[in-house]
Design a protein around this motif. Sequence first.
Motif, PDB file in Angstrom:
ATOM      1  N   GLU A 293      13.616  -1.438 -17.348  1.00 31.97           N
ATOM      2  CA  GLU A 293      14.598  -0.385 -17.335  1.00 31.97           C
ATOM      3  C   GLU A 293      14.398   0.374 -15.638  1.00 31.97           C
ATOM      4  O   GLU A 293      15.317   0.829 -15.379  1.00 31.97           O
ATOM      5  CB  GLU A 293      14.506   0.620 -18.255  1.00 31.97           C
ATOM      6  CG  GLU A 293      14.767  -0.070 -19.363  1.00 31.97           C
ATOM      7  CD  GLU A 293      13.593  -0.842 -20.309  1.00 31.97           C
ATOM      8  OE1 GLU A 293      12.593  -0.971 -19.573  1.00 31.97           O
ATOM      9  OE2 GLU A 293      13.543  -1.646 -21.315  1.00 31.97           O
ATOM     10  N   GLU A 294      13.102   0.638 -15.642  1.00 32.72           N
ATOM     11  CA  GLU A 294      12.805   1.356 -14.530  1.00 32.72           C
ATOM     12  C   GLU A 294      13.229   0.581 -13.234  1.00 32.72           C
ATOM     13  O   GLU A 294      13.767   1.228 -12.149  1.00 32.72           O
ATOM     14  CB  GLU A 294      11.427   1.695 -14.513  1.00 32.72           C
ATOM     15  CG  GLU A 294      10.842   2.593 -13.285  1.00 32.72           C
ATOM     16  CD  GLU A 294       9.433   2.716 -13.288  1.00 32.72           C
ATOM     17  OE1 GLU A 294       8.671   2.587 -14.089  1.00 32.72           O
ATOM     18  OE2 GLU A 294       8.665   3.080 -12.094  1.00 32.72           O
TER      19      GLU A 294
ATOM     20  N   ARG B  43       9.787  10.105   9.670  1.00 30.29           N
ATOM     21  CA  ARG B  43      11.025  10.800  10.443  1.00 30.29           C
ATOM     22  C   ARG B  43      11.408  10.365  11.809  1.00 30.29           C
ATOM     23  O   ARG B  43      12.248  10.236  12.434  1.00 30.29           O
ATOM     24  CB  ARG B  43      11.111  12.112  10.304  1.00 30.29           C
ATOM     25  CG  ARG B  43      10.057  13.140  10.978  1.00 30.29           C
ATOM     26  CD  ARG B  43      10.219  14.560  10.852  1.00 30.29           C
ATOM     27  NE  ARG B  43       9.012  15.022  10.667  1.00 30.29           N
ATOM     28  CZ  ARG B  43       7.879  15.114  11.290  1.00 30.29           C
ATOM     29  NH1 ARG B  43       7.777  14.434  12.387  1.00 30.29           N
ATOM     30  NH2 ARG B  43       6.787  15.859  10.670  1.00 30.29           N
TER      31      ARG B  43
ATOM     32  N   GLU C 177      16.872   0.781 -12.702  1.00 29.85           N
ATOM     33  CA  GLU C 177      17.326   2.192 -12.192  1.00 29.85           C
ATOM     34  C   GLU C 177      17.093   2.350 -10.428  1.00 29.85           C
ATOM     35  O   GLU C 177      18.062   2.722  -9.760  1.00 29.85           O
ATOM     36  CB  GLU C 177      16.510   3.044 -12.858  1.00 29.85           C
ATOM     37  CG  GLU C 177      17.484   4.436 -12.936  1.00 29.85           C
ATOM     38  CD  GLU C 177      16.474   5.612 -13.285  1.00 29.85           C
ATOM     39  OE1 GLU C 177      16.916   6.834 -13.312  1.00 29.85           O
ATOM     40  OE2 GLU C 177      15.361   5.322 -13.778  1.00 29.85           O
TER      41      GLU C 177
ATOM     42  N   ASP D 191       5.602   3.439   5.011  1.00 32.30           N
ATOM     43  CA  ASP D 191       4.615   4.122   5.286  1.00 32.30           C
ATOM     44  C   ASP D 191       4.496   4.602   6.808  1.00 32.30           C
ATOM     45  O   ASP D 191       3.548   4.953   7.309  1.00 32.30           O
ATOM     46  CB  ASP D 191       3.118   3.954   4.608  1.00 32.30           C
ATOM     47  CG  ASP D 191       3.150   2.378   4.625  1.00 32.30           C
ATOM     48  OD1 ASP D 191       3.813   1.729   5.648  1.00 32.30           O
ATOM     49  OD2 ASP D 191       2.072   1.857   4.137  1.00 32.30           O
TER      50      ASP D 191
ATOM     51  N   PRO E 289       8.516  -1.320 -15.245  1.00 31.31           N
ATOM     52  CA  PRO E 289       8.977  -1.893 -16.377  1.00 31.31           C
ATOM     53  C   PRO E 289      10.584  -2.207 -16.124  1.00 31.31           C
ATOM     54  O   PRO E 289      11.289  -1.550 -15.258  1.00 31.31           O
ATOM     55  CB  PRO E 289       9.141  -0.829 -17.416  1.00 31.31           C
ATOM     56  CG  PRO E 289       8.024   0.160 -16.927  1.00 31.31           C
ATOM     57  CD  PRO E 289       7.906  -0.140 -15.477  1.00 31.31           C
TER      58      PRO E 289
ATOM     59  N   PRO F 114       5.056   9.292  11.874  1.00 28.32           N
ATOM     60  CA  PRO F 114       5.607  10.178  10.544  1.00 28.32           C
ATOM     61  C   PRO F 114       7.090   9.461  10.320  1.00 28.32           C
ATOM     62  O   PRO F 114       7.712   8.893  11.581  1.00 28.32           O
ATOM     63  CB  PRO F 114       6.089  11.630  11.045  1.00 28.32           C
ATOM     64  CG  PRO F 114       4.850  11.673  12.048  1.00 28.32           C
ATOM     65  CD  PRO F 114       4.687  10.303  12.920  1.00 28.32           C
TER      66      PRO F 114
ATOM     67  N   CYS G 123       0.874  -1.122  -0.088  1.00 31.09           N
ATOM     68  CA  CYS G 123      -0.010  -0.141  -0.223  1.00 31.09           C
ATOM     69  C   CYS G 123       0.904   1.222   0.020  1.00 31.09           C
ATOM     70  O   CYS G 123       0.287   2.392  -0.183  1.00 31.09           O
ATOM     71  CB  CYS G 123      -1.040   0.191   1.069  1.00 31.09           C
ATOM     72  SG  CYS G 123      -0.385  -0.118   2.933  1.00 31.09           S
ATOM     73  N   LEU G 124       2.031   1.121   0.356  1.00 33.24           N
ATOM     74  CA  LEU G 124       3.023   2.383   0.191  1.00 33.24           C
ATOM     75  C   LEU G 124       3.010   2.906  -1.502  1.00 33.24           C
ATOM     76  O   LEU G 124       2.642   3.928  -1.432  1.00 33.24           O
ATOM     77  CB  LEU G 124       4.629   1.958   0.452  1.00 33.24           C
ATOM     78  CG  LEU G 124       5.452   2.938   0.388  1.00 33.24           C
ATOM     79  CD1 LEU G 124       5.518   4.038   1.035  1.00 33.24           C
ATOM     80  CD2 LEU G 124       7.034   2.343   0.630  1.00 33.24           C
TER      81      LEU G 124
ATOM     82  N   ILE H 209      13.158   7.118   0.772  1.00 30.54           N
ATOM     83  CA  ILE H 209      12.110   7.559   0.193  1.00 30.54           C
ATOM     84  C   ILE H 209      12.576   9.034  -0.083  1.00 30.54           C
ATOM     85  O   ILE H 209      12.101   9.617  -1.021  1.00 30.54           O
ATOM     86  CB  ILE H 209      10.985   7.697   1.458  1.00 30.54           C
ATOM     87  CG1 ILE H 209      10.672   6.309   2.024  1.00 30.54           C
ATOM     88  CG2 ILE H 209       9.734   8.471   0.819  1.00 30.54           C
ATOM     89  CD1 ILE H 209       9.393   5.498   1.124  1.00 30.54           C
ATOM     90  N   GLY H 210      13.456   9.637   0.551  1.00 26.67           N
ATOM     91  CA  GLY H 210      13.891  10.896   0.258  1.00 26.67           C
ATOM     92  C   GLY H 210      14.447  10.929  -1.081  1.00 26.67           C
ATOM     93  O   GLY H 210      14.579  12.311  -1.596  1.00 26.67           O
ATOM     94  N   ARG H 211      14.846   9.723  -1.598  1.00 25.09           N
ATOM     95  CA  ARG H 211      15.558  10.082  -3.001  1.00 25.09           C
ATOM     96  C   ARG H 211      14.842  10.174  -4.050  1.00 25.09           C
ATOM     97  O   ARG H 211      15.167  10.126  -5.209  1.00 25.09           O
ATOM     98  CB  ARG H 211      16.409   8.418  -3.052  1.00 25.09           C
ATOM     99  CG  ARG H 211      17.588   8.369  -2.348  1.00 25.09           C
ATOM    100  CD  ARG H 211      18.773   9.316  -2.585  1.00 25.09           C
ATOM    101  NE  ARG H 211      19.370   9.097  -3.818  1.00 25.09           N
ATOM    102  CZ  ARG H 211      20.729   8.607  -3.852  1.00 25.09           C
ATOM    103  NH1 ARG H 211      21.253   8.294  -2.734  1.00 25.09           N
ATOM    104  NH2 ARG H 211      21.037   8.574  -4.990  1.00 25.09           N
ATOM    105  N   GLY H 212      13.462  10.036  -3.696  1.00 25.01           N
ATOM    106  CA  GLY H 212      12.432  10.626  -4.751  1.00 25.01           C
ATOM    107  C   GLY H 212      11.890   9.458  -5.593  1.00 25.01           C
ATOM    108  O   GLY H 212      11.163   9.418  -6.593  1.00 25.01           O
ATOM    109  N   PHE H 213      11.827   8.025  -4.872  1.00 29.60           N
ATOM    110  CA  PHE H 213      11.082   7.177  -5.931  1.00 29.60           C
ATOM    111  C   PHE H 213      10.326   6.430  -4.901  1.00 29.60           C
ATOM    112  O   PHE H 213      10.705   6.463  -3.738  1.00 29.60           O
ATOM    113  CB  PHE H 213      11.764   6.238  -6.818  1.00 29.60           C
ATOM    114  CG  PHE H 213      12.707   5.137  -6.098  1.00 29.60           C
ATOM    115  CD1 PHE H 213      12.076   3.806  -5.691  1.00 29.60           C
ATOM    116  CD2 PHE H 213      13.726   5.590  -5.419  1.00 29.60           C
ATOM    117  CE1 PHE H 213      12.657   2.829  -5.166  1.00 29.60           C
ATOM    118  CE2 PHE H 213      14.567   4.313  -4.855  1.00 29.60           C
ATOM    119  CZ  PHE H 213      13.863   3.207  -4.522  1.00 29.60           C
TER     120      PHE H 213
END
Lengths: 509, 509
Positions: A310-311, A371, A314, A399, A308, A369, A179-180, A265-269
């Motif tokens: 490739e994703e 953090r 990465e 989460d 996919p 949270p 569910c994340l 999570i802070g890495r943006g994915f």
Amino acid sequence: MTPSPLASFLRGGGAQEAHGAASRSCSPQEILRRLRSAIPGCPVLSEPEELRPYECDGLTAYRETPLAVAIPESIAQVQEILRVCCALRLPVIPRGAGTGLSGGALPRSGGLLLSMARFRKILALDPLNRTARVEPGVTNRAISEAAAPHGLFYAPDPSSEVACTIGGNIAENAGGLHCLKYGLTVHNVLAVKILTPEAELLTLGAEALDSAGFDLLALFVGSEGLLGVVVEATVRLLPRPPLARLIVAAFASVDSAAAAVGKLIGRGFVPAALEMMDNLAIRAAEEFVHAGYPMDAAALLLCECDGPPEEVDEQIALAEEQLRESGAYFLRLSCSEEERLLLWKGRKSAFPAAGRMAPDYYCMDGTIPRRALPEALRRIARLSAEYGLPVANVFHAGDGNLHPLILYDASRPDELKRAESLGGRISELCVELGGVITGEHGVGVEKLDQMCIQFRAAELAQFHRIKDAFDPEGILNPGKAVPLLHRCAELGAMHVHRGTLPFPGIERF
Amino acid sequence: MTPSPLASFLRGGGAQEAHGAASRSCSPQEILRRLRSAIPGCPVLSEPEELRPYECDGLTAYRETPLAVAIPESIAQVQEILRVCCALRLPVIPRGAGTGLSGGALPRSGGLLLSMARFRKILALDPLNRTARVEPGVTNRAISEAAAPHGLFYAPDPSSEVACTIGGNIAENAGGLHCLKYGLTVHNVLAVKILTPEAELLTLGAEALDSAGFDLLALFVGSEGLLGVVVEATVRLLPRPPLARLIVAAFASVDSAAAAVGKLIGRGFVPAALEMMDNLAIRAAEEFVHAGYPMDAAALLLCECDGPPEEVDEQIALAEEQLRESGAYFLRLSCSEEERLLLWKGRKSAFPAAGRMAPDYYCMDGTIPRRALPEALRRIARLSAEYGLPVANVFHAGDGNLHPLILYDASRPDELKRAESLGGRISELCVELGGVITGEHGVGVEKLDQMCIQFRAAELAQFHRIKDAFDPEGILNPGKAVPLLHRCAELGAMHVHRGTLPFPGIERF
């Protein structure tokens, strides 16, 4: 020390009780006679040996014997049942598969248990629109199985997915490992048909992104059987990602693993799943299923990437880099679907595995949270020492949804009570850290007292007004999910002005 | 023929009116005196020339003059205002920037307009937790601008994003170009603080995926100012995708473009945006901003892909292949950020551009299942011919959210009325095709009659019960969003049993 939830439930401190007393003026025999004559051909169980399997749900420490169990198979039969119960002001407790962990389907002595187990048809599957329309007794897993030939799946995946039903998932707003990325039940249900306690059929939501009018669908999802009975659901299906790979990362300290979660999570994915297990859970799981976890690790993170190829590549590269930077001393990446499933098997078996380490366990549920994860785990460890009860942590770290597993032995005097009290302290810790007392299990009877800490009187009063707007007689699942204000006041958890609660319209004492 | 929404609004057919008549027994001068003495220092405008800018919102065809406009700057001031209005049973109409398109902030003659324009502080921005806590008068765009230095953005992007405020976005559950991938306002707001009409401060939602208790946050989002006044919002921020590229695809027929939408989504990825424009819209936009659209195309699809470069490349390849297969005879792919913005500029200017083709236009809003797109567009074309009014279509095709733009000339007798009637027919068409009468603009005063077609009496009655649970005196934005049952009965759009509506508890007549 917090009193036992069941004790408080039995003393009648939950959401409003059935207002009337008509049911008391009617003998059990007369109630059964009326029910049976209203729904000829529908099983209405009332013999002690027939009732026993329904005495509890997944919160097995608490048991109650209902007056009867009705097992209808049509909407018309449920309507007849509700009309009889409404006229008699008889409490009605809806039940799916009874796998819930907070006692939401705990029967009520003298009340009717309404089993929706026979509503198990998949009514329609629309691959183009990516929706499935199902009856409430269809299991979570069965929806994904029916969608599989079209390359689709139903995303929420609570660990009871094989058994639990979509009706129960809706009542508790179930989550799961994924569910994340894919959201809770509320994010994956498009519309429901419900019956109000007065047997009125309502359609909530629509097969569109937005719907006109107040969002009664979102209000209903997670309402724990207090507002109506689901009789049909339309759910969203998602395309199954072409590839999924799992990284297992081991850490020498819980702190560094917990800190890694926020950084990742802070890495943006958003990983498809990001789970954490502490050493107690790791050892229990590894000894049980031999997934290949390093037994010496203080904590593991399990990070799944899907999409996919490739994703996925990465994301894996990014995740491995971040995990190493955060102090992971061991990384293992699944190289086949078999290996991925084996690595998950340890995590998925952690609860029963921990069960082998103690005669009983109590699974908590709270969300904080991200953090605050390191601090939360440090303080849970301190509480565990204070109460002298081991706590294993296996949870949805991504989460911030904690699932501390309190190990105890119910045959020792007072240990159940101590386990419950420790559980209450953990819930309260979640609130203190800016979180909430439930992630996906619901409040049920288990966390009624913690609701007094989570919410102020104004908010609880608003919950009662909502309950009244759907169920003015209070017959649906009374005593669950929303505590009465006087209960909170008695606990000392709510501010009382000059001997009166701030909402005299709701309750006076 | 459907009567004019404003006419019906003025005859008092919307959600319940303020029950009491106390305000009528108080002179306007006395009301103003009480308001001003309750909030010394807070502007309370009441001169005709001061009130004029507040006479309408984005639904400019309808105007009303309020008794006064209060412009508070603190929660305490809003509480004082609500206390005075509650005591006087004076209607209160909350207003953000007044950019709404369904008349949700249309004032009420004799009522108070509550402007939240001075609540424009960003209170906190937490890049690690990816949240922003803001006052309700902060503009949509300002949140993304504040988040930009951290590589984050606030996803919902209604076309009024520069001006519209987050408070108004919450009231109307605003969407935008990118809500196909990133969701509506309800999916991007974590918590709100609201004031009830009785000036009670409630916190709804939490900074966690799930929250305990009934989901009052989701209920509140999109409630069009009927349930409370937002005084603070905590929103989710997302990492800005590293790359975005836009494909413009031209089709020789509307039908093939419409069919391509379903096929594209059926390929298993969700574009960041998937918009459609028909020939009338293309020509208007191209002549206005010279984006490079082929003027001869019967329809354009604009498909944006965003994410990491590899993922974007893969999606672009897939999309181009599918668009060609679906009959696109021209494809253009943005090769720079400048080119992408230019190609978007045409779409984003389509409404004002269409405005140059006729003295007036009326922008509709409805949502249908994607599979019904070809039929919907064919039937809108037929309705356009039937009414003799041109209709341009520029809309969020990916989520089936139509925005037919009806062109008319209000100076010609009856044309406004015809435009409204045509709009009503389009809304009804959406319902007939299994859709809903609004996608992101809300019901306001504009679609009250269509609510009678969208919902059955049982559901409308439940909406009224919810309204009562928050606002028993009915002072907040009365007459909007939810029609009274007798109005629906008068329209002939609701089944009446033996002269009585099925919910005598709610309303008798």
